[in-house]
Design a protein around this motif. Structure first.
Motif, PDB file in Angstrom:
ATOM      1  N   ARG A  28      29.234  71.379  91.777  1.00 41.91           N
ATOM      2  CA  ARG A  28      29.896  70.456  90.838  1.00 41.91           C
ATOM      3  C   ARG A  28      31.399  70.562  91.045  1.00 41.91           C
ATOM      4  O   ARG A  28      31.998  71.621  90.862  1.00 41.91           O
ATOM      5  CB  ARG A  28      29.515  70.743  89.392  1.00 41.91           C
ATOM      6  CG  ARG A  28      28.012  70.586  89.147  1.00 41.91           C
ATOM      7  CD  ARG A  28      27.686  70.664  87.664  1.00 41.91           C
ATOM      8  NE  ARG A  28      27.953  69.402  86.990  1.00 41.91           N
ATOM      9  CZ  ARG A  28      28.662  69.276  85.873  1.00 41.91           C
ATOM     10  NH1 ARG A  28      29.239  70.329  85.337  1.00 41.91           N
ATOM     11  NH2 ARG A  28      28.824  68.094  85.311  1.00 41.91           N
ATOM     12  N   ALA A 101      32.543  61.970  97.924  1.00 38.39           N
ATOM     13  CA  ALA A 101      31.734  61.437  96.824  1.00 38.39           C
ATOM     14  C   ALA A 101      30.364  60.985  97.321  1.00 38.39           C
ATOM     15  O   ALA A 101      29.369  61.066  96.591  1.00 38.39           O
ATOM     16  CB  ALA A 101      32.473  60.283  96.151  1.00 38.39           C
ATOM     17  N   ASP A 105      26.515  65.061  95.496  1.00 39.30           N
ATOM     18  CA  ASP A 105      26.011  64.431  94.273  1.00 39.30           C
ATOM     19  C   ASP A 105      26.810  64.846  93.044  1.00 39.30           C
ATOM     20  O   ASP A 105      27.030  64.042  92.142  1.00 39.30           O
ATOM     21  CB  ASP A 105      24.530  64.784  94.072  1.00 39.30           C
ATOM     22  CG  ASP A 105      23.633  64.095  95.094  1.00 39.30           C
ATOM     23  OD1 ASP A 105      24.053  63.050  95.626  1.00 39.30           O
ATOM     24  OD2 ASP A 105      22.530  64.618  95.358  1.00 39.30           O
ATOM     25  N   MET A 108      32.884  64.312  90.940  1.00 38.64           N
ATOM     26  CA  MET A 108      33.442  63.285  90.072  1.00 38.64           C
ATOM     27  C   MET A 108      34.957  63.232  90.262  1.00 38.64           C
ATOM     28  O   MET A 108      35.618  64.282  90.336  1.00 38.64           O
ATOM     29  CB  MET A 108      33.115  63.574  88.601  1.00 38.64           C
ATOM     30  CG  MET A 108      33.651  62.532  87.631  1.00 38.64           C
ATOM     31  SD  MET A 108      32.863  60.911  87.846  1.00 38.64           S
ATOM     32  CE  MET A 108      31.249  61.247  87.141  1.00 38.64           C
ATOM     33  N   THR A 109      35.518  62.018  90.340  1.00 42.97           N
ATOM     34  CA  THR A 109      36.947  61.840  90.513  1.00 42.97           C
ATOM     35  C   THR A 109      37.535  61.142  89.289  1.00 42.97           C
ATOM     36  O   THR A 109      37.022  60.100  88.852  1.00 42.97           O
ATOM     37  CB  THR A 109      37.257  60.994  91.770  1.00 42.97           C
ATOM     38  OG1 THR A 109      36.784  61.694  92.917  1.00 42.97           O
ATOM     39  CG2 THR A 109      38.745  60.757  91.918  1.00 42.97           C
ATOM     40  N   HIS A 123      35.360  54.265  97.533  1.00 46.74           N
ATOM     41  CA  HIS A 123      34.930  55.357  96.655  1.00 46.74           C
ATOM     42  C   HIS A 123      33.838  54.830  95.721  1.00 46.74           C
ATOM     43  O   HIS A 123      34.056  53.834  95.030  1.00 46.74           O
ATOM     44  CB  HIS A 123      36.118  55.859  95.827  1.00 46.74           C
ATOM     45  CG  HIS A 123      35.916  57.230  95.268  1.00 46.74           C
ATOM     46  ND1 HIS A 123      36.710  58.296  95.631  1.00 46.74           N
ATOM     47  CD2 HIS A 123      35.014  57.732  94.393  1.00 46.74           C
ATOM     48  CE1 HIS A 123      36.314  59.379  94.979  1.00 46.74           C
ATOM     49  NE2 HIS A 123      35.277  59.056  94.230  1.00 46.74           N
ATOM     50  N   ASP A 126      30.489  54.790  90.582  1.00 45.35           N
ATOM     51  CA  ASP A 126      29.901  55.674  89.574  1.00 45.35           C
ATOM     52  C   ASP A 126      30.486  57.078  89.626  1.00 45.35           C
ATOM     53  O   ASP A 126      30.255  57.875  88.708  1.00 45.35           O
ATOM     54  CB  ASP A 126      28.379  55.729  89.727  1.00 45.35           C
ATOM     55  CG  ASP A 126      27.938  56.294  91.072  1.00 45.35           C
ATOM     56  OD1 ASP A 126      28.689  56.137  92.066  1.00 45.35           O
ATOM     57  OD2 ASP A 126      26.848  56.904  91.132  1.00 45.35           O
ATOM     58  N   LYS A 127      31.251  57.376  90.663  1.00 43.90           N
ATOM     59  CA  LYS A 127      31.883  58.697  90.777  1.00 43.90           C
ATOM     60  C   LYS A 127      33.405  58.600  90.725  1.00 43.90           C
ATOM     61  O   LYS A 127      34.108  59.527  91.145  1.00 43.90           O
ATOM     62  CB  LYS A 127      31.445  59.376  92.076  1.00 43.90           C
ATOM     63  CG  LYS A 127      29.951  59.687  92.105  1.00 43.90           C
ATOM     64  CD  LYS A 127      29.573  60.423  93.366  1.00 43.90           C
ATOM     65  CE  LYS A 127      28.085  60.763  93.378  1.00 43.90           C
ATOM     66  NZ  LYS A 127      27.700  61.482  94.600  1.00 43.90           N
ATOM     67  N   TRP A 231      29.843  64.163  81.465  1.00 43.02           N
ATOM     68  CA  TRP A 231      29.737  64.880  82.740  1.00 43.02           C
ATOM     69  C   TRP A 231      30.204  66.319  82.589  1.00 43.02           C
ATOM     70  O   TRP A 231      29.572  67.246  83.099  1.00 43.02           O
ATOM     71  CB  TRP A 231      30.552  64.165  83.811  1.00 43.02           C
ATOM     72  CG  TRP A 231      30.331  64.693  85.197  1.00 43.02           C
ATOM     73  CD1 TRP A 231      29.385  64.297  86.093  1.00 43.02           C
ATOM     74  CD2 TRP A 231      31.080  65.731  85.853  1.00 43.02           C
ATOM     75  NE1 TRP A 231      29.495  65.018  87.263  1.00 43.02           N
ATOM     76  CE2 TRP A 231      30.526  65.907  87.144  1.00 43.02           C
ATOM     77  CE3 TRP A 231      32.169  66.525  85.479  1.00 43.02           C
ATOM     78  CZ2 TRP A 231      31.014  66.835  88.047  1.00 43.02           C
ATOM     79  CZ3 TRP A 231      32.660  67.456  86.380  1.00 43.02           C
ATOM     80  CH2 TRP A 231      32.087  67.610  87.656  1.00 43.02           C
TER      81      TRP A 231
END
Length: 318
Positions: A28, A101, A105, A108-109, A123, A126-127, A231
């Motif tokens: 993560r 990304a 999985d 996150m950005t 990019h 969803d991320k 998240w």
């Protein structure tokens, strides 16, 4: 795409090795992006050139009140910003983060940038959470209308905003400086644009469209903030947060560094200025990579994403 051509590392080998070892084990990962990333694409910051645009304070134009008083002036300012952002191109760091990304999985950005360069680099949406919105999103300014449009790269967005946007325009701050004119002089002729010629809402038919950015005095987008909170509150630790092109001293950005660290994350800062560190400082085991993000980010991520090659630009095909 990986390449067999070897080149010297631009970061200290020991730091690179320890970072990449941690990256390979991380499941993560969070990235926090700021204006320094866009500066690597040659894009001036919002407060660039002394914070003036055509002798107007940029910060005074980025408010709901300014739009209510003079939507034509505000749209000219944002048309200029859209044009400048479209002249810039995503740099290798944007592409490297987009590739990470796609491969990780749990990545996150969070971006404080509104310039559209991360989406144009492909990019995954969803991320990528845009804390301050985007210059290329528009929405209806009418309180009761919910119309929104994403990824509008038309330049100018309407013909009436096709005003000069480069140094040939005698009203720009830099052009006035070159002619030794007082940049505080308010006697600058700007086109007065009839409201009928500004972007109109196609749904309600009477509201004006406005840029889809967060103005001073407005709340950050609720959906985005909820997505980020969900998240970060997942029952899994965060292994790594990369702070790229931002000092992360202003909230909520500063808070994300603290929250990630509280969940076990190590911090990697990529910045030109050695003094631009998170408000909470640097801990033992963190990394500071000083230099151009466009060079450093692809280098430190290479062990996972391979070599970055030129990729398509979404705005070029819009």
């Amino acid at each position: 795409m990986a390449s067999s051509t070897a080149r010297p590392s631009i970061v200290p080998p020991k730091d690179l090795e320890s970072f990449q070892e941690h990256l390979s084990k991380s499941t993560r990962i969070l990235a926090l992006l700021g204006a320094g990333l866009s500066a690597s694409s040659g894009l001036p910051t919002f407060r660039g050139a002394g914070g003036l645009w055509r002798t107007h304070e940029a910060t005074e134009l980025a408010t709901p009140e300014a739009f209510g008083r003079d939507p034509g002036l505000v749209w000219q300012f944002y048309s200029y910003r859209r044009h400048m952002a479209l002249q810039a191109k995503p740099n290798p760091a944007h592409y490297a983060l987009a590739e990470l990304a796609k491969k990780k999985d749990g990545f996150m950005t969070l971006s404080q940038n509104v310039d559209g360069l991360s989406p144009r680099a492909g990019h995954p949406a969803d991320k990528l959470k845009l804390l301050h919105g985007s210059l290329f999103d528009v929405k209806c300014s009418d309180f009761f209308c919910k119309y929104t449009e994403s990824s509008n790269y038309t330049d100018p967005i309407v013909p009436a905003l096709a005003i000069p946007t480069d140094d040939a325009d005698p009203t720009t701050t830099e052009a006035r400086k070159a002619r030794d004119l007082d940049i505080a002089d308010e006697n600058v002729d700007l086109p007065e644009i009839d409201l009928r010629h500004l972007p109109q809402c196609p749904t309600c038919k009477h509201g004006l469209l406005r840029p889809g950015v967060v103005w001073f005095g407005e709340m950050l987008p609720t959906t985005v903030m909820n997505d980020i909170a969900n998240w970060m509150e997942e029952d899994q630790k965060i292994d790594l947060i990369m702070v790229i092109g931002t000092s992360a001293k202003v909230y909520p950005a500063a808070g994300y560094v603290d929250l990630a660290r509280a969940q076990g994350a190590r911090v990697a800062v990529i910045n030109m200025d050695k003094n631009d560190m998170p408000a909470s400082g640097m801990y033992k085991g963190d990394w500071f990579f000083q230099g151009d993000a466009a060079q450093i980010v692809p280098e430190i991520l290479k062990s996972v994403i391979g070599e970055i090659t030129e990729m398509p630009d979404a705005a070029a095909t819009a």
